[in-house]
Enzyme design. Structure first.
Site, short mmCIF file in Angstrom:
data_model
loop_
_atom_site.label_atom_id
_atom_site.label_comp_id
_atom_site.label_asym_id
_atom_site.label_seq_id
_atom_site.Cartn_x
_atom_site.Cartn_y
_atom_site.Cartn_z
N GLY A 178 0.82 -1.20 0.00
CA GLY A 178 0.00 0.00 0.00
C GLY A 178 0.85 1.25 0.00
O GLY A 178 2.09 1.18 0.08
N ASP A 203 -2.39 -12.75 5.32
CA ASP A 203 -3.79 -12.35 5.29
C ASP A 203 -4.19 -12.08 6.73
O ASP A 203 -4.38 -13.01 7.53
CB ASP A 203 -4.63 -13.48 4.69
CG ASP A 203 -6.13 -13.18 4.72
OD1 ASP A 203 -6.52 -12.08 5.19
OD2 ASP A 203 -6.91 -14.05 4.28
N ILE A 204 -4.32 -10.80 7.09
CA ILE A 204 -4.57 -10.46 8.49
C ILE A 204 -5.95 -10.90 8.97
O ILE A 204 -6.22 -10.89 10.17
CB ILE A 204 -4.37 -8.95 8.76
CG1 ILE A 204 -5.37 -8.09 7.97
CG2 ILE A 204 -2.93 -8.54 8.49
CD1 ILE A 204 -5.34 -6.61 8.36
N ALA A 235 -5.42 -2.33 4.87
CA ALA A 235 -6.80 -1.86 5.02
C ALA A 235 -7.58 -2.09 3.73
O ALA A 235 -7.01 -2.21 2.65
CB ALA A 235 -6.83 -0.37 5.36
N THR A 240 -9.64 -0.04 1.58
CA THR A 240 -9.82 1.42 1.45
C THR A 240 -10.72 1.81 0.28
O THR A 240 -10.86 3.00 0.00
CB THR A 240 -8.46 2.12 1.29
OG1 THR A 240 -7.80 1.58 0.13
CG2 THR A 240 -7.58 1.90 2.52
N ASP A 263 -10.18 9.72 8.71
CA ASP A 263 -11.13 10.78 9.03
C ASP A 263 -12.57 10.32 8.84
O ASP A 263 -13.50 10.95 9.35
CB ASP A 263 -10.88 11.99 8.12
CG ASP A 263 -11.02 11.63 6.64
OD1 ASP A 263 -11.98 12.11 6.00
OD2 ASP A 263 -10.19 10.88 6.11
N TYR A 322 -17.24 1.82 5.15
CA TYR A 322 -15.80 2.01 5.35
C TYR A 322 -15.51 2.65 6.71
O TYR A 322 -14.70 2.15 7.49
CB TYR A 322 -15.22 2.86 4.22
CG TYR A 322 -13.78 3.28 4.44
CD1 TYR A 322 -12.76 2.34 4.44
CD2 TYR A 322 -13.45 4.62 4.64
CE1 TYR A 322 -11.44 2.71 4.64
CE2 TYR A 322 -12.13 5.00 4.84
CZ TYR A 322 -11.14 4.05 4.84
OH TYR A 322 -9.83 4.43 5.06
N LYS A 362 -13.65 0.88 9.92
CA LYS A 362 -12.39 1.42 10.44
C LYS A 362 -12.52 1.80 11.92
O LYS A 362 -11.59 1.59 12.71
CB LYS A 362 -11.95 2.64 9.62
CG LYS A 362 -11.48 2.30 8.21
CD LYS A 362 -10.21 1.45 8.20
CE LYS A 362 -9.00 2.25 8.67
NZ LYS A 362 -7.75 1.42 8.61
N TRP A 401 -6.87 11.79 3.02
CA TRP A 401 -6.47 12.25 1.68
C TRP A 401 -5.02 11.86 1.35
O TRP A 401 -4.20 12.69 0.98
CB TRP A 401 -6.64 13.76 1.57
CG TRP A 401 -8.06 14.26 1.66
CD1 TRP A 401 -9.13 13.63 2.25
CD2 TRP A 401 -8.57 15.51 1.17
NE1 TRP A 401 -10.27 14.41 2.15
CE2 TRP A 401 -9.95 15.57 1.48
CE3 TRP A 401 -8.00 16.57 0.50
CZ2 TRP A 401 -10.76 16.65 1.15
CZ3 TRP A 401 -8.79 17.66 0.17
CH2 TRP A 401 -10.15 17.69 0.49
#
Length: 290
Positions: free
Chosen positions: A10, A35-36, A59, A61, A101, A124, A128, A149
């Site tokens: 990532g 693979d978490i 993640a 995302t 965020d 999402y 998170k 961002w």
């Protein structure tokens, strides 16, 4: 110092791997390597490597796809961090976990502080936040870094999308009523490393949540204009496209975007001496984003 990095392919995981190779003994794994969502696999990797720190940069995302892939999103964003936090606790490691965020509803105009109430508006954000809660519950020594961002030379992001579109479009419309702090992936990596080094120096931090993002705050329209200006000045673009700001309502998406993604970053500066990401400086190497 031994550090396990997940999500190595990532944007942030890639930067972490590059920066930590000469600073520590690292085990940097992408999805193929770990693979978490597989609890037994996580337990085995952590037990075998016995890290001092686990940095979770893995993640799900894809914000819009998450609305249709809720089960997958929760598996990666909640269950994965839970497994890592449990394994970290068992071996006495510190876990550093990246969040977002999107745990907030995006209302108002004030930058969000760590103590502000969360109220995610989509799958999402909910997944998170669930991951944050799991990390805090299962590993006492935890540092959760919320950011926003994200962009960088590696992976897919807004900067690369804008440069690609500018090659084929003379005019573009960009959302102008969503505001946040563009954050360079390399600066996120540096912030996480600074937190590790703070602990390695013998300091005990206040465990918990910290905000880290870029300054100055900008809209997507502002960010795009800055990208095109730097790209033209650097001869990456021969000519800037004409850019028009549009409201969020004119660009509907499956997942609701927060209009206010501003994060207050005073806590991390006070605790660790880490200043906000300077996203305008990070654009100066825009040749590397092609």
């Amino acid at each position: 110092m031994k550090i396990l990095i997940t999500g190595s392919n990532g944007q942030v995981g890639y930067c972490l791997t590059q920066r930590l190779e000469e600073k520590a003994t690292i085990l940097s794994l992408d999805y193929e390597g770990l693979d978490i969502t597989d609890k037994k696999a996580v337990q085995k990797i952590v037990a075998d490597f016995n890290p001092d720190y686990i940095i979770n940069a893995a993640a799900h995302t894809a914000v819009d796809r998450a609305e249709q892939e809720a089960e997958l999103s929760y598996a990666i964003n909640q269950d994965g961090p839970l497994h890592l936090a449990q394994a970290a606790s068992e071996c006495g490691a510190v876990i550093l976990h990246i969040s977002t965020d999107y745990v907030f509803d995006g209302e108002g105009q004030l930058p969000y502080q760590e103590i502000d109430s969360t109220n995610p508006q989509g799958v999402y954000g909910h997944s998170k936040l669930a991951g944050e809660i799991a990390v805090a519950e299962y590993c006492p020594k935890h540092l959760i870094l919320r950011t926003a961002w994200v962009f960088g030379e590696h992976g897919n992001n807004f900067v690369k999308t804008m440069l690609r579109l500018a090659q084929t479009h003379d005019e573009l419309t960009i959302v102008g009523d969503q505001f946040g702090g563009p954050t360079y992936a390399g600066d996120i990596a540096d912030a996480l490393i600074a937190m590790v080094e703070y602990i390695e120096a013998g300091n005990k931090p206040a465990w918990g949540v910290y905000h880290f993002s870029g300054m100055p705050y900008a809209s997507w329209y502002d960010f795009a204009k800055a990208i095109f200006q730097v790209a033209e000045d650097s001869n990456v673009l021969q000519k800037q496209p004409a850019v028009t700001a549009i409201p969020t309502s004119a660009y509907p998406t499956p997942a609701k975007r927060p209009e206010n993604s501003r994060l207050n970053c005073t806590k991390i500066e006070s605790q660790f001496g880490i200043k906000p990401s300077d996203w305008k400086r990070a654009l100066n190497n825009i040749q590397a984003y092609k």
